[in-house]
Design an enzyme around this catalytic site. Sequence first.
Site, mmCIF file in Angstrom:
data_model
loop_
_atom_site.group_PDB
_atom_site.id
_atom_site.type_symbol
_atom_site.label_atom_id
_atom_site.label_comp_id
_atom_site.label_asym_id
_atom_site.label_seq_id
_atom_site.Cartn_x
_atom_site.Cartn_y
_atom_site.Cartn_z
ATOM 1 N N ARG A 14 0.844 -1.194 0.000
ATOM 2 C CA ARG A 14 0.000 0.000 0.000
ATOM 3 C C ARG A 14 0.885 1.251 0.000
ATOM 4 O O ARG A 14 1.137 1.841 -1.036
ATOM 5 C CB ARG A 14 -0.947 -0.044 1.229
ATOM 6 N N HIS A 205 3.437 4.335 12.787
ATOM 7 C CA HIS A 205 3.713 4.309 11.336
ATOM 8 C C HIS A 205 4.808 5.347 11.096
ATOM 9 O O HIS A 205 4.569 6.548 11.211
ATOM 10 C CB HIS A 205 2.424 4.663 10.592
ATOM 11 N N HIS A 207 8.076 6.985 8.928
ATOM 12 C CA HIS A 207 8.855 7.163 7.701
ATOM 13 C C HIS A 207 10.281 7.555 8.069
ATOM 14 O O HIS A 207 10.515 8.227 9.065
ATOM 15 C CB HIS A 207 8.198 8.224 6.804
ATOM 16 N N CYS A 238 4.057 9.388 0.456
ATOM 17 C CA CYS A 238 2.688 9.870 0.315
ATOM 18 C C CYS A 238 2.605 10.790 -0.896
ATOM 19 O O CYS A 238 3.361 11.754 -0.997
ATOM 20 C CB CYS A 238 2.272 10.638 1.569
ATOM 21 N N ASN A 247 8.955 4.235 4.240
ATOM 22 C CA ASN A 247 8.771 3.746 5.603
ATOM 23 C C ASN A 247 10.089 3.171 6.129
ATOM 24 O O ASN A 247 11.009 2.911 5.366
ATOM 25 C CB ASN A 247 7.727 2.622 5.621
HETATM 26 ZN ZN ZN Z 1 3.000 6.396 5.243
#
Ligand code: ZN
Length: 302
Positions: A14, A205, A207, A238, A247
């Site tokens: 994703r 989450h 990065h 993004c 990530n």
């Molecule tokens: Zn992200």
Amino acid sequence: MARSFVEIIEVSARDGIQNESVILPTEEKLELVGRALDAGLRRMEVTSFVNPKRVPQMADAAEVAAGLPRDRGARFIGLTLNRKGFDRAAEAGLDEANFVVVASDTFNQRNQGVPTADSIAAFAAIRADAPPGIAVGLTIGAAFGCPFEGEVPVARLMQVVEACMEHDPFELALADTIGVATPRDVTERVGAVRAAFPEARLRLHLHNTRNTGIANAWAGIEAGVRSLDASLGGVGGCPFAPRATGNIATEDLVYMLDRSGVDTGVDLDKAIAAAEWLEARLGKTVPGMVMKAGGFPAPRAA
Ligand code: ZN
């Protein structure tokens, strides 16, 4: 000391490939999922149900969902930004929807076309009548800083967290969408959320835009987080955040945790092999570091 366990949520299918110029065909996305399963990953964000005109890399969300292997004990997550996306995720039979609310109004507007309060209201409506078969979690984007507004004060983050927690997501993720957090920020913000909601199931989450991602992961674990997102090879970004990068790399996280006495259920060498496969599919060098250096000690030749 007894070994503890940290769950890694694989997001390469994703977040990892949504910002790439190469659009992977559906069957290659499913092969990526299969390789991640082979490496031992058992929870994955596999697609997002968003406007295909805005994110063409995710236009095949329903096809990806239909092709997922449902017999391997894994849970599959679809990212959603609004009611329409949530309904598509539920219809596609995903185990979980990850609904996004961004901590800053400007980024929420750019990412999902409405101010933060409207996204929280949409989340509330979903929680009020979601079908029982799909768990509804929530990610707060730009929880550590915004590409448009700059600093996101802890007080602002906590306002958004409190407004969201009223609607009882089964899990709450804090996202460093643009990779600005430092370990001190993670300690402070995770601590604030845990103090306000001691029972909440938390996820991070992260990065690695400014090379603080893996240090932030460790700070999160020390602050009590037991679920971390990562992507094979460290791919990601993004499309609505300028200069966003990948990530934290799954295999780099596995290496750090393995060698620190924390179990993840993931096989490092298989994760490296999967990252190498993804790198070849994308046709460019990816950011992961352990895949370049190898684990330690080196696996003995057979
Ligand atoms: Zn992200």
